[in-house]
Design a protein around this motif. Structure first.
Motif, PDB file in Angstrom:
ATOM      1  N   ALA A 280     -23.674  32.221 -13.718  1.00 40.96           N
ATOM      2  CA  ALA A 280     -24.676  31.168 -13.513  1.00 40.96           C
ATOM      3  C   ALA A 280     -25.931  31.443 -14.338  1.00 40.96           C
ATOM      4  CB  ALA A 280     -25.019  31.059 -12.033  1.00 40.96           C
ATOM      5  N   GLU A 281     -26.318  32.727 -14.442  1.00 41.37           N
ATOM      6  CA  GLU A 281     -27.485  33.089 -15.243  1.00 41.37           C
ATOM      7  C   GLU A 281     -27.226  32.807 -16.718  1.00 41.37           C
ATOM      8  OE1 GLU A 281     -27.914  37.178 -14.325  1.00 41.37           O
ATOM      9  OE2 GLU A 281     -28.519  36.844 -12.237  1.00 41.37           O
ATOM     10  N   TRP A 282     -26.001  33.088 -17.173  1.00 43.50           N
ATOM     11  CA  TRP A 282     -25.674  32.847 -18.573  1.00 43.50           C
ATOM     12  C   TRP A 282     -25.620  31.349 -18.883  1.00 43.50           C
ATOM     13  CZ3 TRP A 282     -22.509  36.211 -22.249  1.00 43.50           C
ATOM     14  CH2 TRP A 282     -22.964  37.537 -22.181  1.00 43.50           C
ATOM     15  N   VAL A 283     -25.153  30.558 -17.930  1.00 43.17           N
ATOM     16  CA  VAL A 283     -25.127  29.107 -18.149  1.00 43.17           C
ATOM     17  C   VAL A 283     -26.548  28.581 -18.306  1.00 43.17           C
ATOM     18  CG1 VAL A 283     -24.553  26.891 -17.098  1.00 43.17           C
ATOM     19  CG2 VAL A 283     -22.915  28.772 -16.998  1.00 43.17           C
ATOM     20  N   ASN A 284     -27.462  29.099 -17.496  1.00 43.70           N
ATOM     21  CA  ASN A 284     -28.866  28.698 -17.621  1.00 43.70           C
ATOM     22  C   ASN A 284     -29.472  29.153 -18.948  1.00 43.70           C
ATOM     23  OD1 ASN A 284     -28.959  27.444 -15.108  1.00 43.70           O
ATOM     24  ND2 ASN A 284     -29.519  29.333 -14.052  1.00 43.70           N
ATOM     25  N   LEU A 285     -29.014  30.324 -19.419  1.00 41.42           N
ATOM     26  CA  LEU A 285     -29.579  30.905 -20.636  1.00 41.42           C
ATOM     27  C   LEU A 285     -28.966  30.310 -21.903  1.00 41.42           C
ATOM     28  CD1 LEU A 285     -31.503  33.086 -21.781  1.00 41.42           C
ATOM     29  CD2 LEU A 285     -29.590  34.707 -21.635  1.00 41.42           C
ATOM     30  N   TYR A 286     -27.624  30.187 -21.928  1.00 41.82           N
ATOM     31  CA  TYR A 286     -26.921  29.766 -23.144  1.00 41.82           C
ATOM     32  C   TYR A 286     -26.345  28.354 -23.054  1.00 41.82           C
ATOM     33  CZ  TYR A 286     -27.048  34.801 -24.037  1.00 41.82           C
ATOM     34  OH  TYR A 286     -27.453  36.115 -24.217  1.00 41.82           O
ATOM     35  N   GLY A 287     -26.372  27.764 -21.869  1.00 42.04           N
ATOM     36  CA  GLY A 287     -25.703  26.482 -21.683  1.00 42.04           C
ATOM     37  C   GLY A 287     -24.224  26.687 -21.396  1.00 42.04           C
ATOM     38  N   LEU A 288     -23.575  25.683 -20.863  1.00 42.95           N
ATOM     39  CA  LEU A 288     -22.157  25.797 -20.519  1.00 42.95           C
ATOM     40  C   LEU A 288     -21.298  26.007 -21.759  1.00 42.95           C
ATOM     41  CD1 LEU A 288     -19.943  25.686 -18.393  1.00 42.95           C
ATOM     42  CD2 LEU A 288     -19.899  23.185 -18.663  1.00 42.95           C
ATOM     43  N   ASP A 289     -21.561  25.234 -22.830  1.00 43.91           N
ATOM     44  CA  ASP A 289     -20.778  25.381 -24.063  1.00 43.91           C
ATOM     45  C   ASP A 289     -20.932  26.770 -24.656  1.00 43.91           C
ATOM     46  OD1 ASP A 289     -19.997  22.796 -23.740  1.00 43.91           O
ATOM     47  OD2 ASP A 289     -21.315  21.956 -25.280  1.00 43.91           O
ATOM     48  N   GLY A 290     -22.168  27.280 -24.681  1.00 47.33           N
ATOM     49  CA  GLY A 290     -22.409  28.602 -25.236  1.00 47.33           C
ATOM     50  C   GLY A 290     -21.743  29.695 -24.423  1.00 47.33           C
ATOM     51  N   THR A 291     -21.743  29.546 -23.102  1.00 53.59           N
ATOM     52  CA  THR A 291     -21.104  30.543 -22.240  1.00 53.59           C
ATOM     53  C   THR A 291     -19.596  30.546 -22.434  1.00 53.59           C
ATOM     54  OG1 THR A 291     -22.867  30.279 -20.591  1.00 53.59           O
ATOM     55  CG2 THR A 291     -20.814  31.295 -19.850  1.00 53.59           C
ATOM     56  N   ILE A 292     -18.997  29.350 -22.515  1.00 55.26           N
ATOM     57  CA  ILE A 292     -17.548  29.261 -22.727  1.00 55.26           C
ATOM     58  C   ILE A 292     -17.172  29.838 -24.088  1.00 55.26           C
ATOM     59  CG2 ILE A 292     -15.634  27.646 -23.060  1.00 55.26           C
ATOM     60  CD1 ILE A 292     -16.943  25.858 -20.948  1.00 55.26           C
ATOM     61  N   GLN A 293     -17.976  29.529 -25.119  1.00 49.29           N
ATOM     62  CA  GLN A 293     -17.700  30.065 -26.451  1.00 49.29           C
ATOM     63  C   GLN A 293     -17.757  31.585 -26.453  1.00 49.29           C
ATOM     64  OE1 GLN A 293     -20.174  31.478 -28.808  1.00 49.29           O
ATOM     65  NE2 GLN A 293     -18.521  31.826 -30.294  1.00 49.29           N
ATOM     66  N   ARG A 294     -18.745  32.152 -25.779  1.00 53.43           N
ATOM     67  CA  ARG A 294     -18.857  33.610 -25.690  1.00 53.43           C
ATOM     68  C   ARG A 294     -17.695  34.217 -24.911  1.00 53.43           C
ATOM     69  NH1 ARG A 294     -23.877  31.815 -26.558  1.00 53.43           N
ATOM     70  NH2 ARG A 294     -25.366  33.175 -27.641  1.00 53.43           N
ATOM     71  N   PHE A 295     -17.269  33.494 -23.881  1.00 55.01           N
ATOM     72  CA  PHE A 295     -16.126  33.977 -23.091  1.00 55.01           C
ATOM     73  C   PHE A 295     -14.882  34.113 -23.965  1.00 55.01           C
ATOM     74  CE2 PHE A 295     -12.231  32.696 -20.824  1.00 55.01           C
ATOM     75  CZ  PHE A 295     -12.120  33.735 -19.922  1.00 55.01           C
ATOM     76  N   PHE A 296     -14.545  33.056 -24.708  1.00 47.40           N
ATOM     77  CA  PHE A 296     -13.334  33.091 -25.525  1.00 47.40           C
ATOM     78  C   PHE A 296     -13.453  34.107 -26.658  1.00 47.40           C
ATOM     79  CE2 PHE A 296     -12.458  28.899 -23.603  1.00 47.40           C
ATOM     80  CZ  PHE A 296     -11.148  29.112 -23.240  1.00 47.40           C
ATOM     81  N   GLN A 297     -14.584  34.131 -27.334  1.00 43.83           N
ATOM     82  CA  GLN A 297     -14.730  35.042 -28.474  1.00 43.83           C
ATOM     83  C   GLN A 297     -14.695  36.498 -28.035  1.00 43.83           C
ATOM     84  OE1 GLN A 297     -18.121  34.293 -30.993  1.00 43.83           O
ATOM     85  NE2 GLN A 297     -17.849  36.173 -32.151  1.00 43.83           N
ATOM     86  N   THR A 298     -15.449  36.823 -26.978  1.00 44.01           N
ATOM     87  CA  THR A 298     -15.495  38.215 -26.540  1.00 44.01           C
ATOM     88  C   THR A 298     -14.166  38.651 -25.933  1.00 44.01           C
ATOM     89  OG1 THR A 298     -17.859  37.954 -26.087  1.00 44.01           O
ATOM     90  CG2 THR A 298     -16.773  39.883 -25.148  1.00 44.01           C
ATOM     91  N   THR A 299     -13.520  37.748 -25.182  1.00 42.22           N
ATOM     92  CA  THR A 299     -12.207  38.094 -24.628  1.00 42.22           C
ATOM     93  C   THR A 299     -11.214  38.391 -25.736  1.00 42.22           C
ATOM     94  OG1 THR A 299     -12.536  36.781 -22.605  1.00 42.22           O
ATOM     95  CG2 THR A 299     -10.274  37.246 -23.252  1.00 42.22           C
ATOM     96  N   PHE A 300     -11.189  37.547 -26.768  1.00 40.53           N
ATOM     97  CA  PHE A 300     -10.262  37.772 -27.881  1.00 40.53           C
ATOM     98  C   PHE A 300     -10.581  39.083 -28.595  1.00 40.53           C
ATOM     99  CE2 PHE A 300      -9.114  37.509 -32.355  1.00 40.53           C
ATOM    100  CZ  PHE A 300      -7.785  37.146 -32.280  1.00 40.53           C
ATOM    101  N   ASN A 301     -11.853  39.264 -28.963  1.00 44.82           N
ATOM    102  CA  ASN A 301     -12.221  40.473 -29.705  1.00 44.82           C
ATOM    103  C   ASN A 301     -11.911  41.737 -28.920  1.00 44.82           C
ATOM    104  OD1 ASN A 301     -13.178  38.700 -31.614  1.00 44.82           O
ATOM    105  ND2 ASN A 301     -15.337  39.209 -31.348  1.00 44.82           N
ATOM    106  N   SER A 302     -12.257  41.736 -27.635  1.00 42.60           N
ATOM    107  CA  SER A 302     -12.099  42.959 -26.852  1.00 42.60           C
ATOM    108  C   SER A 302     -10.664  43.169 -26.385  1.00 42.60           C
ATOM    109  CB  SER A 302     -13.054  42.943 -25.650  1.00 42.60           C
ATOM    110  OG  SER A 302     -12.821  41.816 -24.831  1.00 42.60           O
TER     111      SER A 302
END
Length: 445
Positions: A280-302
């Protein structure tokens, strides 16, 4: 027989060499949550079963100590936020701790050895399902053995290694049971079901991720005994009674210690880990689109390799190459049904495919569900489904090679049999490159 096994022995030998290298060279504590897992073993060695309490997690101190690369002046003794975990993995490591005076390398090496079992079971599962396509089994074992992030996790002190081993064992035993030949007898079913129940119960005593196999096994017995309600009831009791009895040892203890209905200790854990980033804090900080993008990118990379405490990624070019590999594997898997005559598949029914898909989809759902509350975009949380993923990768990539060789009408296709060697060589080089080019320069004091 030995001629058929030497590729597997070579894979295991190379895995042990790479795993030991990681265990010896990766700086102390530079794996996710390693100090907390180590301190669990230390407490058991001192004769105390850990209880998670206030003060076991300090977000500010963790940030300080990780930024300082775990310099000697910072103590790790008070980092104990894994004290809520079930004890089986740590009980396994306690004799090693006592015999080696708490050697971190010895504990890491024990986890590396558990990885041997995971690789063997990955190979056996692929051989069971596709007995005529040895290259699939070798390729599956290669993926499981040499994905850099998987090597790094197996070469650390972390209960993921034992939980993965038990999930792999449950998957193998379940597939053996549903694909076995001959007339199915009641006594034979009983032995299989009780055995599966015992292994599932051991999983309950290891880590919550193993719980995903409970609904998978529930679907299997529904499939096997649907319509025969007496047999279905008996199967449910034979399977889940031993699992419940083993799990209850831990659940009753948690209720007695933490109170209420906190059978897993998760409520006590969530109350202690104050300060952990929340979605919820990340959605407020980065927006929903930004949070989802970070989720997919970081999950793939890691999933492939983002080391230390997620602070050491590989170069972008590596991830782009791996993304291309993923795309080729997925497209090849979609084409696979058109080449089944070249790859003999011995599935008895759709049930084995359903089992593999259930393990993958439930693992993915747990990962997504956890990230609805907490920011934990770690691809290693997909490793409980690494065997189905690796099997899919092997079939997908091999399909392209079979299509290339199809016009030559060879009795034994050459390229597809070289796939395990090519992939194994590439990933071993990537493992070494990641260790000496990224991990050690970034994490050494």
């Amino acid at each position: 027989m030995m001629r058929e096994r030497w590729p597997l022995l070579l894979i295991l030998a190379c895995y042990l060499l790479v795993g030991i290298l990681y265990a010896a060279q990766v700086p102390d504590w530079q794996a996710p949550d390693e100090p907390a897992h180590y301190n669990y073993v230390r407490q058991l060695a001192s004769g105390r079963l850990p209880i998670i309490t206030d003060g076991d997690y300090d977000q500010a101190y963790l940030e300080t100590i990780t930024d300082a690369r775990f310099a000697p002046e910072y103590s790790i003794v008070e980092i104990e936020y894994e004290d809520w975990q079930p004890p089986l993995y740590y009980l396994l490591l306690t004799p090693v701790f006592l015999l080696t005076n708490g050697s971190l390398f010895a504990l890491r090496f024990t986890s590396v050895l558990l990885g041997v079992g995971i690789i063997l079971l990955a190979y056996q599962i692929a051989r069971l399902l596709l007995p005529e396509a040895k290259w699939v089994a070798w390729s599956t074992a290669v993926f499981v053995a040499f994905i850099p992030q998987h090597v790094a996790m197996l070469a650390s002190v972390n209960n993921d290694s034992l939980s993965e081993l038990l999930i792999a064992l449950l998957l193998y035993l379940t597939l053996r049971w549903v694909t076995r030949e001959g007339i199915r007898k009641l006594d034979d079913d009983r032995r299989w079901l009780i055995g599966l129940g015992v292994v599932l119960g051991l999983g309950f005593l290891t880590k919550a991720t193993v719980y995903l196999m409970a609904p998978v096994l529930g679907v299997v017995i529904l499939w096997q005994f649907w319509g025969n309600w007496q047999r279905l009831f008996q199967a449910g009791v034979l399977l889940f009674a031993p699992a419940f009895m083993l799990g209850a040892i831990w659940w009753v203890r948690n209720v007695a210690v933490y109170g209420g209905l906190d059978v897993l200790g998760t409520a006590a854990h969530n109350a202690v880990v104050v300060g952990q980033p929340r979605t919820a804090e990340w959605v407020n900080l980065y927006g929903l689109d930004g949070t989802i993008q970070r989720f997919f990118q970081t999950t793939f990379n890691s999933f492939w390799g983002q080391f230390g405490w997620m602070a050491v990624p590989m170069r972008a070019e590596v991830y782009w190459l791996l993304l291309g590999l993923c795309g080729a594997a997925v497209l090849g898997l979609l084409l696979y049904r058109f080449t089944t005559n070249q790859v003999p598949v011995q599935f008895r029914s759709k049930l084995p495919v359903l089992i593999l898909w259930l393990v993958f989809l439930l693992t993915l759902a747990i990962h997504v569900g956890y990230n609805v509350t907490f920011v934990q975009h770690q691809g290693r949380y997909l490793f409980p489904a690494l065997i189905p993923i690796s099997l899919g990768f092997s079939l997908g990539l091999g399909t392209w090679l079979l299509l290339v060789e199809k016009p030559f009408r060879r009795e034994r296709p050459l390229l597809v049999n070289l796939l395990p060697l090519a992939i194994g060589t590439a990933f071993i080089l990537l493992d070494l490159f990641a260790l000496f080019r990224f991990i050690l320069p970034s994490l050494r004091l």
